[in-house]
Motif scaffolding. Sequence first.
Motif, PDB file in Angstrom:
ATOM      1  N   VAL A 131      41.909  53.611  31.710  1.00 49.45           N
ATOM      2  CA  VAL A 131      40.668  52.835  31.699  1.00 49.45           C
ATOM      3  C   VAL A 131      39.638  53.464  32.624  1.00 49.45           C
ATOM      4  CG1 VAL A 131      39.644  50.606  32.279  1.00 49.45           C
ATOM      5  CG2 VAL A 131      41.824  50.704  31.070  1.00 49.45           C
ATOM      6  N   GLY A 132      40.094  54.078  33.719  1.00 47.40           N
ATOM      7  CA  GLY A 132      39.178  54.703  34.652  1.00 47.40           C
ATOM      8  C   GLY A 132      38.935  53.814  35.862  1.00 47.40           C
ATOM      9  N   ALA A 133      38.530  54.411  36.960  1.00 44.84           N
ATOM     10  CA  ALA A 133      38.373  53.675  38.216  1.00 44.84           C
ATOM     11  C   ALA A 133      36.927  53.624  38.684  1.00 44.84           C
ATOM     12  CB  ALA A 133      39.246  54.322  39.282  1.00 44.84           C
ATOM     13  N   GLU A 134      35.975  53.832  37.759  1.00 47.04           N
ATOM     14  CA  GLU A 134      34.571  53.862  38.172  1.00 47.04           C
ATOM     15  C   GLU A 134      34.095  52.531  38.742  1.00 47.04           C
ATOM     16  OE1 GLU A 134      35.667  54.783  35.233  1.00 47.04           O
ATOM     17  OE2 GLU A 134      34.855  56.732  34.631  1.00 47.04           O
ATOM     18  N   ASN A 135      34.622  51.430  38.198  1.00 46.26           N
ATOM     19  CA  ASN A 135      34.150  50.118  38.615  1.00 46.26           C
ATOM     20  C   ASN A 135      35.341  49.228  38.952  1.00 46.26           C
ATOM     21  OD1 ASN A 135      33.257  47.278  38.414  1.00 46.26           O
ATOM     22  ND2 ASN A 135      31.300  48.177  37.824  1.00 46.26           N
ATOM     23  N   PRO A 136      35.480  48.790  40.200  1.00 44.83           N
ATOM     24  CA  PRO A 136      36.644  47.978  40.598  1.00 44.83           C
ATOM     25  C   PRO A 136      36.768  46.682  39.814  1.00 44.83           C
ATOM     26  CG  PRO A 136      35.455  48.781  42.524  1.00 44.83           C
ATOM     27  CD  PRO A 136      34.602  49.107  41.333  1.00 44.83           C
ATOM     28  N   VAL A 137      35.646  46.069  39.438  1.00 48.11           N
ATOM     29  CA  VAL A 137      35.710  44.813  38.693  1.00 48.11           C
ATOM     30  C   VAL A 137      36.293  45.052  37.302  1.00 48.11           C
ATOM     31  CG1 VAL A 137      34.359  42.934  37.695  1.00 48.11           C
ATOM     32  CG2 VAL A 137      33.802  43.794  39.978  1.00 48.11           C
ATOM     33  N   LEU A 138      35.836  46.125  36.636  1.00 46.43           N
ATOM     34  CA  LEU A 138      36.364  46.433  35.307  1.00 46.43           C
ATOM     35  C   LEU A 138      37.837  46.812  35.390  1.00 46.43           C
ATOM     36  CD1 LEU A 138      33.392  48.472  33.779  1.00 46.43           C
ATOM     37  CD2 LEU A 138      34.078  46.135  33.240  1.00 46.43           C
ATOM     38  N   MET A 139      38.215  47.549  36.425  1.00 46.77           N
ATOM     39  CA  MET A 139      39.621  47.889  36.608  1.00 46.77           C
ATOM     40  C   MET A 139      40.458  46.637  36.807  1.00 46.77           C
ATOM     41  SD  MET A 139      40.858  50.896  36.357  1.00 46.77           S
ATOM     42  CE  MET A 139      42.319  50.739  37.371  1.00 46.77           C
ATOM     43  N   SER A 140      39.949  45.700  37.600  1.00 49.09           N
ATOM     44  CA  SER A 140      40.673  44.462  37.851  1.00 49.09           C
ATOM     45  C   SER A 140      40.802  43.636  36.581  1.00 49.09           C
ATOM     46  CB  SER A 140      39.955  43.651  38.935  1.00 49.09           C
ATOM     47  OG  SER A 140      40.636  42.452  39.205  1.00 49.09           O
ATOM     48  N   TYR A 215      36.562  35.888  35.811  1.00 46.28           N
ATOM     49  CA  TYR A 215      35.397  36.654  36.237  1.00 46.28           C
ATOM     50  C   TYR A 215      34.085  36.170  35.619  1.00 46.28           C
ATOM     51  CZ  TYR A 215      39.072  39.901  37.632  1.00 46.28           C
ATOM     52  OH  TYR A 215      40.174  40.460  38.195  1.00 46.28           O
ATOM     53  N   GLY A 216      34.182  35.251  34.664  1.00 46.03           N
ATOM     54  CA  GLY A 216      32.981  34.772  34.004  1.00 46.03           C
ATOM     55  C   GLY A 216      32.720  35.501  32.697  1.00 46.03           C
ATOM     56  N   THR A 217      31.912  34.871  31.854  1.00 45.67           N
ATOM     57  CA  THR A 217      31.659  35.409  30.514  1.00 45.67           C
ATOM     58  C   THR A 217      30.963  36.757  30.564  1.00 45.67           C
ATOM     59  OG1 THR A 217      31.551  33.188  29.573  1.00 45.67           O
ATOM     60  CG2 THR A 217      30.488  34.958  28.333  1.00 45.67           C
ATOM     61  N   ARG A 218      30.006  36.919  31.452  1.00 43.88           N
ATOM     62  CA  ARG A 218      29.237  38.164  31.520  1.00 43.88           C
ATOM     63  C   ARG A 218      30.140  39.369  31.791  1.00 43.88           C
ATOM     64  NH1 ARG A 218      23.771  38.899  32.380  1.00 43.88           N
ATOM     65  NH2 ARG A 218      23.140  40.961  33.154  1.00 43.88           N
ATOM     66  N   VAL A 219      31.001  39.243  32.790  1.00 45.39           N
ATOM     67  CA  VAL A 219      31.894  40.345  33.125  1.00 45.39           C
ATOM     68  C   VAL A 219      32.886  40.587  31.992  1.00 45.39           C
ATOM     69  CG1 VAL A 219      33.759  41.071  34.673  1.00 45.39           C
ATOM     70  CG2 VAL A 219      31.660  40.085  35.604  1.00 45.39           C
TER      71      VAL A 219
END
Length: 431
Positions: A131-140, A215-219
Amino acid sequence: MMPATCHNLEFGRTAFVDSVPCGCSFSSSFDRFPSRNYARTVIRTVNRGYCGGGGGGGGGVGGGRKLICYRRDNNIAKCRVFSTEVPGTLLNGDVPGPPPVLNGKKESTTDLFEAVSDDLLTLNKNLQSIVGAENPVLMSAAEQIFSAGGKRMRPALVFLVSRATLALAGLDELTREHRRLAEIIEMIHTASLIHDDVLDESDMRRGKETVHQIYGTRVAVLAGDFMFAQSSWYLANLENLEVIKLISQVIKDFASGEIKQASSLFDCDVKLDEYLIKSYYKTASLIAASTKGAAIFSGVANDVSEQMYQYGKNLGLSFQVVDDILDFTQSAEQLGKPAGSDLAKGNLTAPVIFALEKESRLRDIIESEFCETGSLGEAIELVMNSGGIERARSLAKHKADVAIQCLQCLPQSAFRMALEGMVKFNLERID
């Protein structure tokens, strides 16, 4: 604005559904989705909070009944094709088909996937890192849904077809492309689940909180979008144009399937072929692309890769019909949601479409959108007592038999047996 925009979308391609003598117009062209009651249903959908999302993609339709089997010794042998009657009645008539599916002890997916268990372990290790580690929120967010488990059915099918076709191409081991395809397929499936949970406002999946709940709908929407984009990047790096087109069509058709569903809610004139097209887009196309893509990377002849596509497509359609039957026959505890929940939302599936042919009262209840107390329970009872469940079961078995027939061009192996077992496992869910 919404009806005008959606009305100009291109819906579908021609004649991907099997043309079989089952009483419905499978042989007709499916270039566009009927616009009957279109504005009414879309406007109602928007007002009720429903919106569209994604389904699956293309491939040719095998028109003949002669299968060519390419073996390692370069001998070419015709596969035998049997014709038997499918038990029961399917859409107003008996349907000739291939041999019935396997009989014997019930299987579990753990048993079926044992032949590729090491491949699946490697896949599980790679999923989060890919998936990649560019964004901690997306990784989580990705870790949340990957760690929720699941059967990994789609990548397992990639591995099973890959290993079942290796001998035909003279290969000894899976290629890097085989393994990366399995990872891409699971990423696409996961992205679609994230979006589906948002659309359905689901709070739980596989016993864990959904991404949008945490994380909410947006995330959640952005996480799904990111995973679609990331899978597309890895897909492009495989540098196989045929597979790129095949999988890209899947992503496009996810949206078409959701729009088809949203535009036909509470529409009692929906036809069975329309239901099958929607089911193909939402469920079967990704499975079909998985199995065909695996065969392509094995380097087998086009005849064999096309049969693998047809296997995946018919297995996927059978799975969807079985799921729609279980929506009526299982308890709320077994389903993890209220029984008849699809019907309550106005999503008319195979059991309901069949029941509407006999029950005029059912049409009245559905078109009223269950405004009267107890009307949903009455509608469920009408579906159960009208023969709709039995006819849907015959449809699922017919699609399963077609899937089994498509495996006849493969050499006998533990991997082919597991592919056959997947068909059996699906039908056992409604036995």
